[in-house]
Design an enzyme around this catalytic site. Structure first.
Site, PDB file in Angstrom:
ATOM      1  N   ASP A  48       0.836  -1.196   0.000  1.00 36.12           N
ATOM      2  CA  ASP A  48       0.000   0.000   0.000  1.00 36.12           C
ATOM      3  C   ASP A  48       0.877   1.255   0.000  1.00 36.12           C
ATOM      4  O   ASP A  48       1.686   1.456   0.906  1.00 36.12           O
ATOM      5  CB  ASP A  48      -0.880  -0.002   1.265  1.00 36.12           C
ATOM      6  CG  ASP A  48      -1.804   1.195   1.311  1.00 36.12           C
ATOM      7  OD1 ASP A  48      -2.938   1.070   0.803  1.00 36.12           O
ATOM      8  OD2 ASP A  48      -1.399   2.254   1.836  1.00 36.12           O
ATOM      9  N   TYR A  53       2.728  10.010  -0.327  1.00 39.33           N
ATOM     10  CA  TYR A  53       3.880   9.488   0.430  1.00 39.33           C
ATOM     11  C   TYR A  53       5.199   9.788  -0.308  1.00 39.33           C
ATOM     12  O   TYR A  53       6.272   9.651   0.281  1.00 39.33           O
ATOM     13  CB  TYR A  53       3.795   7.965   0.643  1.00 39.33           C
ATOM     14  CG  TYR A  53       2.578   7.438   1.352  1.00 39.33           C
ATOM     15  CD1 TYR A  53       1.680   8.277   2.020  1.00 39.33           C
ATOM     16  CD2 TYR A  53       2.306   6.064   1.375  1.00 39.33           C
ATOM     17  CE1 TYR A  53       0.565   7.762   2.662  1.00 39.33           C
ATOM     18  CE2 TYR A  53       1.196   5.553   2.020  1.00 39.33           C
ATOM     19  CZ  TYR A  53       0.327   6.401   2.653  1.00 39.33           C
ATOM     20  OH  TYR A  53      -0.782   5.872   3.277  1.00 39.33           O
ATOM     21  N   LYS A  78      -2.924   6.007  -4.033  1.00 41.21           N
ATOM     22  CA  LYS A  78      -4.039   6.917  -3.697  1.00 41.21           C
ATOM     23  C   LYS A  78      -3.867   8.252  -4.414  1.00 41.21           C
ATOM     24  O   LYS A  78      -2.734   8.726  -4.599  1.00 41.21           O
ATOM     25  CB  LYS A  78      -4.086   7.157  -2.186  1.00 41.21           C
ATOM     26  CG  LYS A  78      -4.000   5.871  -1.373  1.00 41.21           C
ATOM     27  CD  LYS A  78      -4.141   6.080   0.114  1.00 41.21           C
ATOM     28  CE  LYS A  78      -3.796   4.807   0.867  1.00 41.21           C
ATOM     29  NZ  LYS A  78      -2.348   4.586   1.071  1.00 41.21           N
TER      30      LYS A  78
END
Ligand code: A2P
Length: 283
Positions: A48, A53, A78
Site C-alpha cells: 500500500d 507518500y 491513492k
C-alpha cells in the site's frame, strides 16, 4: 490456517490479501526499497502506497526487482489532495502508474474526502473525481476503486452520484481507535475496511491491556493488535522499515484471541490517539 496470501473478496469479486504492507512515512530511497524487498521475501503480496507518500518510485522499483509477476502483487496507491477533479484525477493516475512503473493498479483510492482547497465544494468535486475513477475501472486500468478517510456522510454523499459503490474504505483503525459509525456504515454497504496505522503509529505498545494479553498469549503487542484487526474482519496495513519487525508482523496466523480477549480490546478507548476528523483538518 490463514496466511499472507489468504484473501478477502471485494464486492466486485476481486480478491485482496488480508494483510498489506504499509509504506506511510517511508522516504523515497534505499530504505523503502529495502523494506519492500524484505516484505516481499517474507511473503507479503499486498503493498500500500500513495502519491502523497512520495515513495511510489521506490515501491515500484522494489516490486520490479523482486522478480514476481505483476499479477502476484496486489498494489494500491491513492489520489493526493491537490489532484481532485475529473481531469486532474486522470492526469494524476497516469503519473502514479509511471512513477510505479506498472501498467495497471489493483486498487486506487481517493486519499481524503475534502481537502482544504475543495472544502467548500467537496460534494461536487468528489462526484467528478469519482466519475474519473469509474472510467479508469471500466477501462481495466484499475481492478478495484475505493476511498480513504471517508466518514458516513462523505460516503452517503458520494453514493448520490456514483454508479459504482466504493469497494474499500481505508481508515485509521487500531485498538482504542475505532470509529464505530464509519465501521458499521462501511460494513453495511459491503465496503471492505482497511486499517492504516494498525499499531497506532507505535502507540499500541504502551497500552497495559495489550501488554497483558500479549504476555498471556506469549506474543508481542504488535501481533496482538494485528490479530485483533484480522479477527474483526479488518485488513491491517502495518508499516515497518525494520526487517525483524516486518517478519514479526507477518507471524499472526497460528493463534486466536478468545472472544473475551477481543471484547477486552474492543473496550479500549482513547489510548492510541484518535483519527483526525476530515471536516476539521487544515489540509
Ligand atoms: P519502524 O518502521 O522503525 O520499524 P503503524 O503501522 O501503526 O503506522 O506503526 C508503525 C510504527 O510502529 C513505526 O514506528 C514502526 O517502526 C513501528 N513498528 C512496526 N512494527 C513494529 C513491531 N513489531 N514492534 C515494534 N514497533 C513496530
Amino acid at each position: 490456517m490463514q496466511s499472507l496470501t489468504s484473501t478477502y473478496h471485494l464486492s466486485n469479486g476481486v480478491t485482496i490479501p488480508i494483510v498489506g504492507f504499509g509504506t506511510w512515512q517511508m522516504e523515497d530511497g534505499p530504505t523503502t526499497v529495502h523494506a519492500v524487498h524484505t516484505a516481499i521475501e517474507t511473503g507479503y503480496r499486498h503493498i500500500d502506497t500513495a502519491a502523497a507518500y512520495q515513495n511510489e518510485g521506490s515501491v515500484g522499483k522494489a516490486i520490479r526487482e523482486s522478480g514476481l509477476a505483476r499479477s502476484d502483487v496486489f498494489l494500491t496507491t491513492k489520489l493526493q489532495n491537490r489532484d481532485h477533479g475529473y481531469q486532474a484525477t486522470h492526469d494524476a493516475f497516469k503519473r502514479s502508474l509511471q512513477a510505479l512503473g506498472v501498467s495497471y493498479l489493483d486498487l486506487y483510492l481517493i486519499h481524503w474526502p475534502n481537502p482544504i482547497a475543495f472544502r467548500d465544494r467537496w460534494q461536487t468535486v468528489n462526484a467528478e473525481t469519482w466519475r474519473a475513477f469509474e472510467e479508469l475501472y471500466e477501462a481495466g486500468l484499475v481492478r478495484s476503486i475505493g476511498v480513504s478517510n471517508f466518514r458516513p456522510h462523505h460516503l452517503e454523499t458520494l453514493s448520490q452520484s456514483a454508479r459504482i459503490i466504493p469497494m474499500v474504505n481505508q481508515i485509521r483503525l487500531c485498538p482504542g481507535d475505532v470509529d464505530l459509525k464509519t465501521v458499521d456504515y462501511s460494513r453495511a454497504q459491503n465496503i471492505q475496511l482497511e486499517a492504516y496505522s494498525p499499531l497506532g503509529t507505535g502507540l499500541v505498545f504502551d497500552v497495559p491491556d495489550l501488554q497483558s494479553v500479549a504476555q498471556k498469549k506469549n506474543r508481542t503487542v504488535a501481533q496482538i493488535a494485528l490479530r485483533w484487526s484480522l479477527q474483526k474482519g479488518f485488513l491491517p496495513l502495518p508499516k515497518s522499515t525494520t526487517p525483524a519487525r516486518i517478519v514479526e508482523n507477518a507471524d499472526v496466523f497460528d493463534f486466536d484471541l478468545t472472544q473475551e480477549e477481543i471484547n477486552q480490546i474492543d473496550n479500549l478507548t482513547d489510548c492510541c490517539d484518535q483519527a483526525l476528523d476530515p471536516d476539521k483538518t487544515n489540509f
